[in-house]
Write a protein that holds these residues in place. Sequence first.
Motif, PDB file in Angstrom:
ATOM      1  N   VAL A 138       0.831  -1.217   0.000  1.00 34.80           N
ATOM      2  CA  VAL A 138       0.000   0.000   0.000  1.00 34.80           C
ATOM      3  C   VAL A 138       0.863   1.264   0.000  1.00 34.80           C
ATOM      4  O   VAL A 138       0.556   2.228  -0.715  1.00 34.80           O
ATOM      5  CB  VAL A 138      -0.958   0.002   1.215  1.00 34.80           C
ATOM      6  N   LEU A 139       1.926   1.298   0.794  1.00 30.63           N
ATOM      7  CA  LEU A 139       2.773   2.486   0.857  1.00 30.63           C
ATOM      8  C   LEU A 139       3.481   2.727  -0.473  1.00 30.63           C
ATOM      9  O   LEU A 139       3.517   3.862  -0.971  1.00 30.63           O
ATOM     10  CB  LEU A 139       3.789   2.351   1.987  1.00 30.63           C
ATOM     11  N   LYS A 140       4.023   1.664  -1.077  1.00 34.47           N
ATOM     12  CA  LYS A 140       4.697   1.818  -2.377  1.00 34.47           C
ATOM     13  C   LYS A 140       3.715   2.294  -3.446  1.00 34.47           C
ATOM     14  O   LYS A 140       4.062   3.110  -4.307  1.00 34.47           O
ATOM     15  CB  LYS A 140       5.332   0.488  -2.796  1.00 34.47           C
ATOM     16  N   LYS A 141       2.495   1.783  -3.380  1.00 32.78           N
ATOM     17  CA  LYS A 141       1.479   2.189  -4.347  1.00 32.78           C
ATOM     18  C   LYS A 141       1.131   3.661  -4.176  1.00 32.78           C
ATOM     19  O   LYS A 141       1.050   4.418  -5.159  1.00 32.78           O
ATOM     20  CB  LYS A 141       0.225   1.326  -4.162  1.00 32.78           C
ATOM     21  N   ALA A 142       0.954   4.097  -2.929  1.00 36.05           N
ATOM     22  CA  ALA A 142       0.640   5.507  -2.659  1.00 36.05           C
ATOM     23  C   ALA A 142       1.772   6.414  -3.120  1.00 36.05           C
ATOM     24  O   ALA A 142       1.530   7.475  -3.709  1.00 36.05           O
ATOM     25  CB  ALA A 142       0.377   5.701  -1.171  1.00 36.05           C
ATOM     26  N   ASN A 178      -8.257  12.482  -5.141  1.00 34.68           N
ATOM     27  CA  ASN A 178      -9.193  11.617  -5.859  1.00 34.68           C
ATOM     28  C   ASN A 178      -8.512  10.376  -6.418  1.00 34.68           C
ATOM     29  O   ASN A 178      -9.091   9.279  -6.407  1.00 34.68           O
ATOM     30  CB  ASN A 178      -9.871  12.408  -6.975  1.00 34.68           C
ATOM     31  N   ILE A 179      -7.294  10.530  -6.923  1.00 33.43           N
ATOM     32  CA  ILE A 179      -6.568   9.372  -7.470  1.00 33.43           C
ATOM     33  C   ILE A 179      -6.225   8.389  -6.351  1.00 33.43           C
ATOM     34  O   ILE A 179      -6.386   7.166  -6.512  1.00 33.43           O
ATOM     35  CB  ILE A 179      -5.299   9.840  -8.209  1.00 33.43           C
ATOM     36  N   LEU A 180      -5.771   8.897  -5.200  1.00 37.08           N
ATOM     37  CA  LEU A 180      -5.468   8.012  -4.076  1.00 37.08           C
ATOM     38  C   LEU A 180      -6.733   7.322  -3.585  1.00 37.08           C
ATOM     39  O   LEU A 180      -6.732   6.119  -3.280  1.00 37.08           O
ATOM     40  CB  LEU A 180      -4.822   8.814  -2.944  1.00 37.08           C
ATOM     41  N   ASP A 181      -7.820   8.076  -3.507  1.00 35.30           N
ATOM     42  CA  ASP A 181      -9.091   7.523  -3.031  1.00 35.30           C
ATOM     43  C   ASP A 181      -9.596   6.423  -3.955  1.00 35.30           C
ATOM     44  O   ASP A 181     -10.068   5.368  -3.490  1.00 35.30           O
ATOM     45  CB  ASP A 181     -10.120   8.653  -2.933  1.00 35.30           C
ATOM     46  N   GLU A 182      -9.488   6.635  -5.261  1.00 36.85           N
ATOM     47  CA  GLU A 182      -9.950   5.631  -6.232  1.00 36.85           C
ATOM     48  C   GLU A 182      -9.111   4.357  -6.176  1.00 36.85           C
ATOM     49  O   GLU A 182      -9.544   3.305  -6.644  1.00 36.85           O
ATOM     50  CB  GLU A 182      -9.909   6.212  -7.649  1.00 36.85           C
ATOM     51  N   ASN A 183      -7.916   4.458  -5.587  1.00 34.84           N
ATOM     52  CA  ASN A 183      -7.039   3.286  -5.479  1.00 34.84           C
ATOM     53  C   ASN A 183      -6.954   2.775  -4.037  1.00 34.84           C
ATOM     54  O   ASN A 183      -5.935   2.207  -3.620  1.00 34.84           O
ATOM     55  CB  ASN A 183      -5.654   3.635  -6.017  1.00 34.84           C
ATOM     56  N   ASP A 184      -8.045   3.035  -3.309  1.00 33.53           N
ATOM     57  CA  ASP A 184      -8.256   2.455  -1.978  1.00 33.53           C
ATOM     58  C   ASP A 184      -7.239   2.910  -0.937  1.00 33.53           C
ATOM     59  O   ASP A 184      -6.928   2.166   0.008  1.00 33.53           O
ATOM     60  CB  ASP A 184      -8.256   0.912  -2.061  1.00 33.53           C
ATOM     61  N   LEU A 239      -5.187  23.913   0.166  1.00 29.26           N
ATOM     62  CA  LEU A 239      -5.669  22.568   0.472  1.00 29.26           C
ATOM     63  C   LEU A 239      -4.535  21.568   0.330  1.00 29.26           C
ATOM     64  O   LEU A 239      -3.795  21.593  -0.659  1.00 29.26           O
ATOM     65  CB  LEU A 239      -6.836  22.198  -0.445  1.00 29.26           C
ATOM     66  N   ILE A 240      -4.377  20.693   1.341  1.00 25.65           N
ATOM     67  CA  ILE A 240      -3.433  19.587   1.258  1.00 25.65           C
ATOM     68  C   ILE A 240      -4.191  18.291   1.517  1.00 25.65           C
ATOM     69  O   ILE A 240      -5.402  18.301   1.771  1.00 25.65           O
ATOM     70  CB  ILE A 240      -2.269  19.742   2.261  1.00 25.65           C
ATOM     71  N   VAL A 241      -3.494  17.159   1.474  1.00 23.69           N
ATOM     72  CA  VAL A 241      -4.140  15.846   1.598  1.00 23.69           C
ATOM     73  C   VAL A 241      -3.506  15.069   2.751  1.00 23.69           C
ATOM     74  O   VAL A 241      -2.274  15.028   2.883  1.00 23.69           O
ATOM     75  CB  VAL A 241      -4.007  15.041   0.290  1.00 23.69           C
ATOM     76  N   GLN A 242      -4.341  14.458   3.571  1.00 23.17           N
ATOM     77  CA  GLN A 242      -3.858  13.542   4.604  1.00 23.17           C
ATOM     78  C   GLN A 242      -4.108  12.107   4.144  1.00 23.17           C
ATOM     79  O   GLN A 242      -5.233  11.745   3.783  1.00 23.17           O
ATOM     80  CB  GLN A 242      -4.574  13.778   5.929  1.00 23.17           C
ATOM     81  N   ALA A 243      -3.061  11.299   4.154  1.00 29.31           N
ATOM     82  CA  ALA A 243      -3.184   9.876   3.818  1.00 29.31           C
ATOM     83  C   ALA A 243      -2.812   9.054   5.044  1.00 29.31           C
ATOM     84  O   ALA A 243      -1.800   9.331   5.697  1.00 29.31           O
ATOM     85  CB  ALA A 243      -2.273   9.522   2.646  1.00 29.31           C
ATOM     86  N   ASN A 277      -1.573   2.609   9.628  1.00 29.59           N
ATOM     87  CA  ASN A 277      -1.711   3.335  10.900  1.00 29.59           C
ATOM     88  C   ASN A 277      -0.734   4.504  11.049  1.00 29.59           C
ATOM     89  O   ASN A 277      -0.559   5.021  12.150  1.00 29.59           O
ATOM     90  CB  ASN A 277      -1.540   2.381  12.095  1.00 29.59           C
ATOM     91  N   LYS A 278      -0.145   4.924   9.963  1.00 27.76           N
ATOM     92  CA  LYS A 278       0.739   6.092   9.998  1.00 27.76           C
ATOM     93  C   LYS A 278       0.159   7.181   9.093  1.00 27.76           C
ATOM     94  O   LYS A 278      -0.361   6.889   8.011  1.00 27.76           O
ATOM     95  CB  LYS A 278       2.150   5.728   9.535  1.00 27.76           C
ATOM     96  N   THR A 279       0.243   8.432   9.565  1.00 25.60           N
ATOM     97  CA  THR A 279      -0.354   9.551   8.837  1.00 25.60           C
ATOM     98  C   THR A 279       0.710  10.301   8.044  1.00 25.60           C
ATOM     99  O   THR A 279       1.796  10.589   8.555  1.00 25.60           O
ATOM    100  CB  THR A 279      -1.038  10.528   9.817  1.00 25.60           C
ATOM    101  N   TYR A 280       0.380  10.626   6.791  1.00 24.09           N
ATOM    102  CA  TYR A 280       1.261  11.397   5.915  1.00 24.09           C
ATOM    103  C   TYR A 280       0.507  12.623   5.414  1.00 24.09           C
ATOM    104  O   TYR A 280      -0.655  12.524   5.009  1.00 24.09           O
ATOM    105  CB  TYR A 280       1.709  10.561   4.712  1.00 24.09           C
TER     106      TYR A 280
END
Length: 653
Positions: free
Chosen positions: A309-313, A358-364, A393-397, A401-404
């Motif tokens: 998941v991290l590599k994908k993000a 939106n791209i991150l959200d569409e990829n779960d 505006l910024i994005v929280q991912a 269990n770690k926040t970026y």
Amino acid sequence: MKQTLTLVFLCITLNLFSQSKFNAENFTVTANDLEINEFKKDSTANALMIYESGNSYIDKNSFNLITEYKHKLKILNREGFDKATITVYLYNSGKNKEKFKNLIAATHNLDNGEVEHIKLKANSVFEEKYNANYTLIKFTMPKVKEGSVITYSYTLESPFKYKYRGWAFQDDIPKLYSEYKASIPANYEYNIKLVGGKKLATNESKRTPKCLSGGNGAYADCFDSVYIMKDVPAFIEEDFMTTKDNYLARIEYELKIFKGFDGSTDNITKTWKTTDKELKLDKSIGRQLSKSVGSKNLIGQEIINETDVLKKAEALYNYVQDTYTWNEKYDLFGESSTKDLLKNKSGSAAEINILLHNILDENDINVKPILISTRNNGLPTTVYPVISDFNYLIVQATINNKTYLLDATDRYLSFGELPFRCLNQYGRLLDFKAGSSWTDIEANIMTSIQYQVKLKITEDEKIEGEVKLKNTGINALYKKKNYYPNPVEYVKRIQNNYESIAISEHEVTSKGKDDNEFLEQFNIEFIDAEVIADHIYLDPFVFKFFTKNPFKLQERTYPIDFGYKDAYLYSFELDLGDKYTVEDIPKDLNIRLPNNTGVGMLNTKVNGNILTLYLKISFNNALYESEYYESLKKFMSSIVDTQINSIIVLKKK
């Protein structure tokens, strides 16, 4: 005889005292105002506001907001001449606009003992369009010279009652007396905010019955307030601060509720629950965040199929970074459109980061948007929602269990890193299901500079060796942006900055522009080491972190905001060979900021033929309150002195 002398002395003292006082009690220009040409409390002041007042109220007939201004200002020297040019901003929206009226202005001079009053002529007042919502009124006072006193008064009439006039008690010049009167009808309910942390000399309110009539027997009482500040120091900007608007002493008004004479009620200031619903439906925010961008058609299958998941993000983040170019605009509440960004490959910060979301959200990937105010825009109000406080505006991912915190506007940002402009304490995390909340905005990646200098004295008595340099966090970002566009020019700049050494074989060993570290190494040779008789005098700090103290104010009343925690590390090793011994080394240093919020340490040792020196400077807080200022100033003074005056003395055997 003693009584007579005492009386004479008292008269002289009172006379001298009266001659040292400006008339800060009213708008009248006195002899003292003209004769006194210094301000002893602040010898650096170029001008002085002796007296100013404002008076705001709702007109009984037009129901417009009226504000009457009076200013009396002393020009102390030529550097204060710019204060003789006055600019007034008039707001307009659609067919409604503010009006500038009743200007009376004059310059008052002493000319060979005679008082001269020069009135401002009507043809010296100019009006110009500033932007779509503001018009400027400008005028420059006539015949201004050192020692002049200028007075000007005017009235503003505004149909925008919801924009009740605030008042600035503080400016970049000192003020002796600043008064603001506000009369607010009871059917207008405002949130009133005193900014800047300075105490009011007067803070009084009373209720005046039936001050405003609505016809047909309807009326409203008024709350009449008087706010006064005295002896307000000039606000002087210094390094390591956000916008001065966060700290200037002033009073602000935000309309909360308006009650009409017909019994209607309009809730102007919303709750966050209501505001969240409005943001969800907003065409520039909520609607854009909910749009599908068809990311599976944009991005290669290798990224789509990544199971980590991290590599994908990280790969999705890099795709947005590399594909879309920021146009240097924020445009948070503008005509943001991910559709336009996909088409043009260039857009605002809002468009790029909404697309990233939106791209991150569409990829779960678990993501949420955060509204923030940049450092130069001021801190957003936390007591109640003021959406206009936000501009970015910024994005929280959240991954494993770690926040970026993510911003894709800069191609040199690493995953989880924010640009410096965004490091402004806190933002509003939007969650359209559970409700929004405040969240801290901090640098996820430690910022540091680390030098490792390893030298030796060769057989032919040259001093040469290798330097390894590591930058992390924000410092690495700056380095990457300087290096990758033109590596050759980057090396030239290093050489030009250090004339006493020759630099060769420069190499960057970090992974690339996406790395959160910037690693480099190069060889150096001293060109002109100071040699006197059989002694070598060597400055161990070939590379200095600080050459001057950034803190110079006598007093600082606002926080020291670095934006991020910071560390500076410097290790120095010198192989003396068999021809030299050490005669003198720098004094050790061990200093700390209060509450262990910072450390400065220098240690030098000699072990056989090897001399080692180690310097560590760390700031453990991103933000220090003003109470730390004196300690920080002394701390930095010691650090600068250590780096400037430390010398190693070697003696030939």
